[in-house]
Design an enzyme around this catalytic site. Structure first.
Site, PDB file in Angstrom:
ATOM      1  N   SER A 143       0.774  -0.943   0.078  1.00 13.71           N
ATOM      2  CA  SER A 143      -0.053   0.204   0.028  1.00 13.71           C
ATOM      3  C   SER A 143       0.667   1.320   0.281  1.00 13.71           C
ATOM      4  CB  SER A 143      -1.077  -0.040   0.948  1.00 13.71           C
ATOM      5  OG  SER A 143      -1.526   0.983   1.290  1.00 13.71           O
ATOM      6  N   TYR A 156      -0.883  -0.859  10.549  1.00 15.84           N
ATOM      7  CA  TYR A 156      -1.748  -1.053   9.403  1.00 15.84           C
ATOM      8  C   TYR A 156      -0.624  -0.493   8.566  1.00 15.84           C
ATOM      9  CZ  TYR A 156      -3.588  -1.322   4.640  1.00 15.84           C
ATOM     10  OH  TYR A 156      -3.818  -1.627   3.229  1.00 15.84           O
TER      11      TYR A 156
HETATM   12  P1  NAP Z   1     -11.531  -6.585   0.590  1.00 15.58           P
HETATM   13  O1  NAP Z   1     -12.342  -6.381  -0.442  1.00 15.58           O
HETATM   14  O2  NAP Z   1     -11.837  -6.451   1.863  1.00 15.58           O
HETATM   15  O3  NAP Z   1     -11.084  -8.137   0.566  1.00 15.58           O
HETATM   16  C1  NAP Z   1     -10.043  -8.488   0.860  1.00 15.58           C
HETATM   17  C2  NAP Z   1     -10.183  -9.793   0.633  1.00 15.58           C
HETATM   18  O4  NAP Z   1      -8.806 -10.587   1.353  1.00 15.58           O
HETATM   19  C3  NAP Z   1     -11.331 -10.726   0.960  1.00 15.58           C
HETATM   20  O5  NAP Z   1     -11.430 -11.938  -0.420  1.00 15.58           O
HETATM   21  C4  NAP Z   1     -11.482 -11.497   2.074  1.00 15.58           C
HETATM   22  O6  NAP Z   1     -11.969 -12.614   1.346  1.00 15.58           O
HETATM   23  C5  NAP Z   1      -9.626 -12.171   2.367  1.00 15.58           C
HETATM   24  N1  NAP Z   1      -9.767 -12.165   3.555  1.00 15.58           N
HETATM   25  C6  NAP Z   1      -9.912 -11.254   4.393  1.00 15.58           C
HETATM   26  N2  NAP Z   1      -9.358 -11.998   5.692  1.00 15.58           N
HETATM   27  C7  NAP Z   1      -9.138 -12.544   5.219  1.00 15.58           C
HETATM   28  C8  NAP Z   1      -8.133 -14.086   6.254  1.00 15.58           C
HETATM   29  N3  NAP Z   1      -8.153 -14.369   7.385  1.00 15.58           N
HETATM   30  N4  NAP Z   1      -8.134 -15.623   5.406  1.00 15.58           N
HETATM   31  C9  NAP Z   1      -8.211 -15.266   4.158  1.00 15.58           C
HETATM   32  N5  NAP Z   1      -8.444 -14.371   3.682  1.00 15.58           N
HETATM   33  C10 NAP Z   1      -9.130 -12.985   4.037  1.00 15.58           C
HETATM   34  O7  NAP Z   1      -9.944  -4.976   0.381  1.00 15.58           O
HETATM   35  P2  NAP Z   1      -9.443  -4.938  -0.819  1.00 15.58           P
HETATM   36  O8  NAP Z   1      -9.061  -3.807  -0.813  1.00 15.58           O
HETATM   37  O9  NAP Z   1      -9.642  -5.846  -2.497  1.00 15.58           O
HETATM   38  O10 NAP Z   1      -7.886  -5.855  -0.501  1.00 15.58           O
HETATM   39  C11 NAP Z   1      -6.938  -6.179  -0.922  1.00 15.58           C
HETATM   40  C12 NAP Z   1      -5.378  -5.908  -0.668  1.00 15.58           C
HETATM   41  O11 NAP Z   1      -4.949  -5.061  -0.836  1.00 15.58           O
HETATM   42  C13 NAP Z   1      -4.765  -6.140   0.883  1.00 15.58           C
HETATM   43  O12 NAP Z   1      -4.124  -6.837   1.065  1.00 15.58           O
HETATM   44  C14 NAP Z   1      -5.230  -4.984   1.262  1.00 15.58           C
HETATM   45  O13 NAP Z   1      -4.694  -3.971   2.389  1.00 15.58           O
HETATM   46  C15 NAP Z   1      -4.444  -4.137  -0.284  1.00 15.58           C
HETATM   47  N6  NAP Z   1      -4.631  -2.359  -0.517  1.00 15.58           N
HETATM   48  C16 NAP Z   1      -6.090  -2.002  -0.770  1.00 15.58           C
HETATM   49  C17 NAP Z   1      -6.444  -0.881  -0.477  1.00 15.58           C
HETATM   50  C18 NAP Z   1      -7.676  -0.724  -0.632  1.00 15.58           C
HETATM   51  O14 NAP Z   1      -7.632   0.757  -0.319  1.00 15.58           O
HETATM   52  N7  NAP Z   1      -9.143  -0.611  -1.056  1.00 15.58           N
HETATM   53  C19 NAP Z   1      -5.304   0.557  -0.882  1.00 15.58           C
HETATM   54  C20 NAP Z   1      -4.014  -0.630  -0.427  1.00 15.58           C
HETATM   55  C21 NAP Z   1      -3.970  -1.472  -0.491  1.00 15.58           C
HETATM   56  P3  NAP Z   1     -13.118 -13.546   3.095  1.00 15.58           P
HETATM   57  O15 NAP Z   1     -13.912 -12.548   4.008  1.00 15.58           O
HETATM   58  O16 NAP Z   1     -13.338 -14.048   1.793  1.00 15.58           O
HETATM   59  O17 NAP Z   1     -12.157 -14.207   3.443  1.00 15.58           O
END
Ligand code: NAP
Length: 264
Positions: A143, A156
Site C-alpha cells: 500500500s 496497518y
Molecule cells: P477487500 O475487498 O476487503 O478484500 C479482502 C480480501 O481478503 C477478501 O477476499 C477477503 O475474503 C480476504 N480475507 C480477509 N481476511 C482473510 C482471512 N483471514 N483469510 C483469508 N482471506 C481473507 O479489500 P481489498 O481492498 O480488495 O484488499 C486487498 C488488498 O489490497 C489488501 O492486502 C489491502 O491491504 C490492499 N490494499 C487495499 C487498498 C484499498 O484502498 N482498498 C489500498 C492499498 C492496499 P474473505 O472475507 O472471503 O476471507
C-alpha cells in the site's frame, strides 16, 4: 492438466472480493488457470463458475482462513507440491482504524497474522518452488501507506512497509533465478476493505479514490513492464526513481566504524 496455451495456475489469496476478485478475472482473461483462496467459500464458488464459463480456464477453490496457522500451512504445502502453480498473488489483507494506544490488540495480532505472517510464509514457499523451476512470479499487494505511515493506522502501515521491504529483499535474493517479483502500492481503492475495517470512506475526497479495475489494470501494466514497485496513481515514475536514488546515497554511510561528528 493445463492446456497448451495455459500460463500455469495463479494462486490468488483474497480472491472473494475487491482487488483480488478483479485480479482473478484479469488473470483468467490472460489464460491462467486459477486457485482461489479466501474464507467465503460460496463467494469463491460463484466467482469460479463465472470465470470458467467466461474464460474457459480451470478454476479451483480453496477455503482458508489465513490468520490460522494450519490453513496457511495447507496453502503453503500446495505451493510447494503443485508444479502447475506459476504465479502467487499475495493479496488477502485487512485494514484497521484507530490509534495504537487505543487498539484492540487481538484484532491487531490477527491483522499481522494475515498481512505479514501469511504473506511471508506463502512468499517463501513460492520462492522455493518457483526458483527451482526457474520461472514464475510473486506479486505482493502492499500500500502507499508503506511510504507515508503518519497518514494512517500504525499497525496497518507498518504491515504494508513490511510487505514492501520483504519484496525488495526477495527480489534481490531471486536475482537471476527467472522469478519475477513485484510489490503493488495502491492508494485508496474502492473495495469492501473500508466498510470491513469500520472506516467511513465517504469522508475521503473523491479525487483520491480509484476504481479497483483501473488499479489492477495499472498494476498489471507495471508487471508487464517488469517494475519491482508499482505505484498505480503516481504520474511521474521519475519521482519514485528519485526516492530510491536518495536511499542509495545513504548507503555507503549507513554502517561505519565511527559515530557521526554531530554525536560526539
Ligand atoms: P477487500 O475487498 O476487503 O478484500 C479482502 C480480501 O481478503 C477478501 O477476499 C477477503 O475474503 C480476504 N480475507 C480477509 N481476511 C482473510 C482471512 N483471514 N483469510 C483469508 N482471506 C481473507 O479489500 P481489498 O481492498 O480488495 O484488499 C486487498 C488488498 O489490497 C489488501 O492486502 C489491502 O491491504 C490492499 N490494499 C487495499 C487498498 C484499498 O484502498 N482498498 C489500498 C492499498 C492496499 P474473505 O472475507 O472471503 O476471507
Amino acid at each position: 492438466m493445463n492446456s497448451v496455451q495455459s500460463k500455469g495456475t495463479a494462486l490468488v489469496t483474497g480472491a472473494s472480493s475487491g482487488i483480488g476478485a478483479i485480479y482473478a478475472e484479469r488473470l483468467a482473461a490472460r489464460g491462467f488457470d486459477l486457485l482461489l483462496v479466501a474464507r467465503d467459500e460460496q463467494r469463491l464458488q460463484r466467482a469460479a463458475m463465472r470465470l470458467r464459463a467466461e474464460h474457459g480456464v480451470q478454476v479451483e477453490v480453496l477455503k482458508a482462513d489465513l490468520t490460522l496457522k494450519a490453513d496457511v500451512i495447507t496453502v503453503e504445502q500446495r505451493l510447494r507440491s503443485d508444479a502447475s502453480i506459476s504465479l502467487l498473488l499475495n493479496n488477502a489483507g485487512v485494514a484497521a482504524d484507530g490509534t495504537l494506544a487505543g487498539a484492540d490488540l487481538d484484532q491487531l495480532e490477527r491483522m499481522i497474522q494475515l498481512n505479514v505472517v501469511a504473506v511471508t510464509r506463502l512468499a517463501s514457499a513460492a520462492a522455493a518452488s518457483f526458483s527451482q523451476a526457474g520461472r514464475g512470479a510473486i506479486i505482493n499487494i502492499a500500500s502507499v501507506v508503506a511510504l507515508f505511515p503518519e497518514r494512517f493506522n500504525a499497525t496497518y502501515s507498518a504491515s504494508k512497509a513490511y510487505v514492501l521491504s520483504l519484496t525488495q529483499s526477495l527480489n534481490a535474493e531471486l536475482c537471476g533465478s527467472g522469478v519475477q517479483v513485484q510489490a503493488v502500492l495502491p492508494g485508496v481503492t474502492r473495495t469492501e476493505i473500508w466498510e470491513r475495517s469500520g472506516i467511513d470512506a465517504s469522508a475521503i475526497p473523491a479525487e483520491m479514490v480509484m476504481e479497483a479495475g483501473e488499479m489492477v489494470d495499472a498494476a498489471l501494466s507495471g508487471f508487464d513492464q517488469g517494475e519491482l514497485v508499482t505505484l498505480p496513481s503516481l504520474p511521474d515514475a521519475a519521482d519514485w526513481d528519485a526516492f530510491v536514488a536518495a536511499r542509495y546515497v545513504l548507503g555507503p554511510n549507513l554502517s561505519r566504524n565511527t559515530a557521526a561528528a554531530r554525536y560526539k
